[in-house]
Design a protein around this motif. Structure first.
Motif: not given
Length: 250
Positions: A79-83, A106-121, A132-138
């Motif tokens: 996922l990215d904000i830049s087209p 985030l355009p995803f339902e709660e509990g969708s992912f096993d891991a969330v990562t973000i590098s230098f973003g 961070l709240d959104e990462f927790f939610r999904v």
């Protein structure tokens, strides 16, 4: 956009990265002295992607971090904000799903992912604590969060040397190698204004994560943070989250 204090307007941030998309990874390697590759290796090892796992890579750019996880068999959504970044990422990695979206919504339902990562973003997000709240939610219960981000070297002599590099060497390299040196002026200022390791760790805890820890890389120039979403988010835990948020303030 050339100032880190411009509230990190999402449209301006997206436009800045659109302008650098094609040469972004090459310039990162140049400006980091090749350390970006080592940082991504550490990130990959910390994530430990498993075949069939669903992993969300936020601020994925051209897919430099997402690609190794996909190669390991994980089902990666980038996922990215830049087209512009997304277009370049799809061209380089047609087997990865690239999605346009904001870390804060985030355009995803709660509990969708096993891991969330973000590098230098994360430091480019207008409201990082909302992200961070959104990462927790999904994340699924028990899911893991990995954040690789520029940080504050804890040793004074290293911190002073790094500050000198940011003030003198990096801007000169950016002017020589980039068609958009203002973007790298923003990079310098966003790094200098970003909080230290302990502050980010507290933000992660306030979002509800447990087992929060960080590891310094390159003498603290970069820090690798991690946390877990509890297997059960009880009412007491939700109350504790809100109390911690009120105590910390915005």
């Amino acid at each position: 956009m050339n100032r880190a204090d411009m509230q990190k307007d999402p449209e301006e941030v997206a436009g800045m990265f659109d302008a650098t998309a094609k040469r972004y990874d090459l310039l990162n390697s140049l400006l980091s002295g090749g350390n970006d590759k080592l940082w991504r290796i550490h990130m990959q090892r910390a994530v430990k992607p498993k075949p069939g796992e669903r992993i969300l890579d936020v601020a994925a750019g051209t897919g430099a971090s997402a690609a190794p996880m996909a190669k390991a068999g994980a089902l990666v959504t980038a996922l990215d904000i830049s087209p512009g970044m997304l277009e370049e990422g799809r061209r380089r990695h047609p087997d990865i799903e690239f999605v346009h979206g904001s870390a804060e919504e985030l355009p995803f339902e709660e509990g969708s992912f096993d891991a969330v990562t973000i590098s230098f973003g994360l430091r480019n997000v207008q409201h990082p604590r909302a992200a961070l709240d959104e990462f927790f939610r999904v994340l699924k219960p028990g899911g893991r969060l990995l954040i690789c981000e520029f940080s504050q070297p804890p040793v004074g002599v290293v911190r002073r040397g790094y500050e000198l590099y940011l003030q003198t060497v990096l801007p000169g390299l950016a002017r020589a190698a980039s068609s958009n040196p203002d973007a790298y002026r923003y990079l310098v200022e966003s790094i200098r204004s970003w909080p230290d390791q302990q502050t980010l760790s507290q933000w992660i805890r306030t979002a509800g994560f447990t087992r929060v820890a960080h590891r310094n890389l390159t003498m603290g120039v970069v820090a690798l943070h991690r946390g877990r979403k509890p297997t059960e988010t009880t009412g007491a835990m939700r109350i504790a989250r809100h109390a911690a948020a009120e105590e910390q303030g915005d």
